[in-house]
Design a protein around this motif. Structure first.
Motif: not given
Length: 353
Positions: A180-199
């Motif tokens: 009932n009030v202005p809010n920022i509510i954060r849930k679970n998040r995770n990070s990913v890495a994209i590999l191409t084989g050329t790293e």
């Protein structure tokens, strides 16, 4: 309190923090109130692991170094230059902080105070030592801040808005009580890495920092790899081998052994090197000592998957694969403009009536 004075207080805090580096501690005589705080800061660093077994001295100092670099006058003024802070009303903002990594709630704390608002903080018991101490230093620099900062262990009262960070389960609680009030509510998040084989080997070794820093407990830690079909993990395992000492941590080792046993009893196919397990899985939130991976057939299908799951992802690491990806090795070195979940807190505060 004038904006320039608020900036000055945080700049002085940055100078204080710069004395504590991974290469050693050096007391600088020109730092304000050093005689009152320097030795106690060392004690806080050295005893952090007693309060939270994941908060090793190395990880605590790493977190301190990142904030020491961020809190320069140049960085603060550049960050704030795009906002009209004088139009933000002085409101009381409640912050429910997580406790997964050292000083994880400091950015929220900084945003609220630097905007001229008052902050009401409820910390996690897992990370309740450093911030109150640093607040004492801030108040020594700028006594006017004292009336703007309150720490509490009780339920919130008399607040105008909420910033709350937690799990998907606690988010439901937050939404019920704070909806009932202005809010920022954060849930679970995770990070990913994209590999191409050329790293390069250097890039893959830097990726190890994204994976293992803070034992992988942060939302900015890479918990999943996106790899092309038939990707050969040999180069990846060779590059991250210098991080093998992580298994010497008892809590990490216990999680490694437990999760490996669970996987083996369930007949899951694993790749592992003695300190990290790779498991093919479409999920993003991998257990400690485990890294999920998923294969892609084309850049187009990869981007479609990432777009579909964007609310589950905090950071994307890679080499110019997406418009927003960041460099290998940088996930735990966010800038002041890197807002969690991409939600600009200063803009949020400016819209509160």
């Amino acid at each position: 309190m004038l904006l320039n004075n608020r900036i000055k207080a945080f700049v002085e805090l940055g100078k204080f923090l710069k004395q504590f580096k991974s290469t050693g501690y050096e007391k600088v005589n020109t730092v304000l109130y050093n005689d009152d705080f320097f030795d106690e800061m060392i004690l806080k660093i050295n005893t952090a692991e007693h309060h939270n077994g994941w908060f090793t001295k190395e990880n605590v100092v790493f977190a301190i170094e990142q904030w020491a670099d961020a809190l320069s006058e140049k960085n603060l003024k550049e960050w704030l230059s795009s906002y009209q802070l004088d139009t933000i009303p002085c409101k009381t903002i409640g912050i429910v902080m997580a406790g997964n990594i050292p000083l994880v709630g400091f950015h929220d704390f900084l945003c609220v105070l630097i905007s001229g608002c008052k902050v009401l903080v409820k910390q996690s018991s897992n990370d309740d030592q450093l911030l109150p101490f640093l607040t004492s230093y801030l108040v020594s620099i700028a006594p006017e801040l004292n009336e703007s900062i309150t720490f509490t262990k009780e339920n919130f009262k008399d607040f105008d808005a909420i910033i709350a960070t937690g799990s998907n389960n606690t988010a439901r609680y937050f939404e019920y009580y704070f909806g009932n009030v202005p809010n920022i509510i954060r849930k679970n998040r995770n990070s990913v890495a994209i590999l191409t084989g050329t790293e390069t080997r250097e890039e893959l070794e830097a990726l190890g920092e994204d994976i293992f820093r803070y034992y992988g407990l942060g939302c900015r830690n890479v918990s999943k790899l996106m790899v092309p079909q038939q990707y050969n993990f040999d180069s990846f395992f060779e590059a991250i081998y210098p991080f093998n000492i992580i298994i010497n941590g008892n809590k990490y080792a216990n999680n490694y052994d437990y999760n490996k046993a669970v996987y083996l009893m369930s007949n899951y196919k694993l790749l592992e090197n003695g300190f990290l397990m790779l498991k093919e899985d479409k999920s993003y939130s991998s257990p400690i000592a485990t890294l999920f991976y998923e294969t892609y057939t084309s850049k187009e299908t990869l981007l479609t998957t990432l777009e579909k799951d964007e609310e589950k992802i905090q950071c994307i690491v890679g080499n110019n694969i997406t418009p927003t990806n960041i460099d290998f090795g940088t996930t735990q070195k966010p800038k002041l403009t890197d807002y969690a979940d991409g939600i600009d807190i200063i803009q949020f505060l400016s819209k509160i009536k």
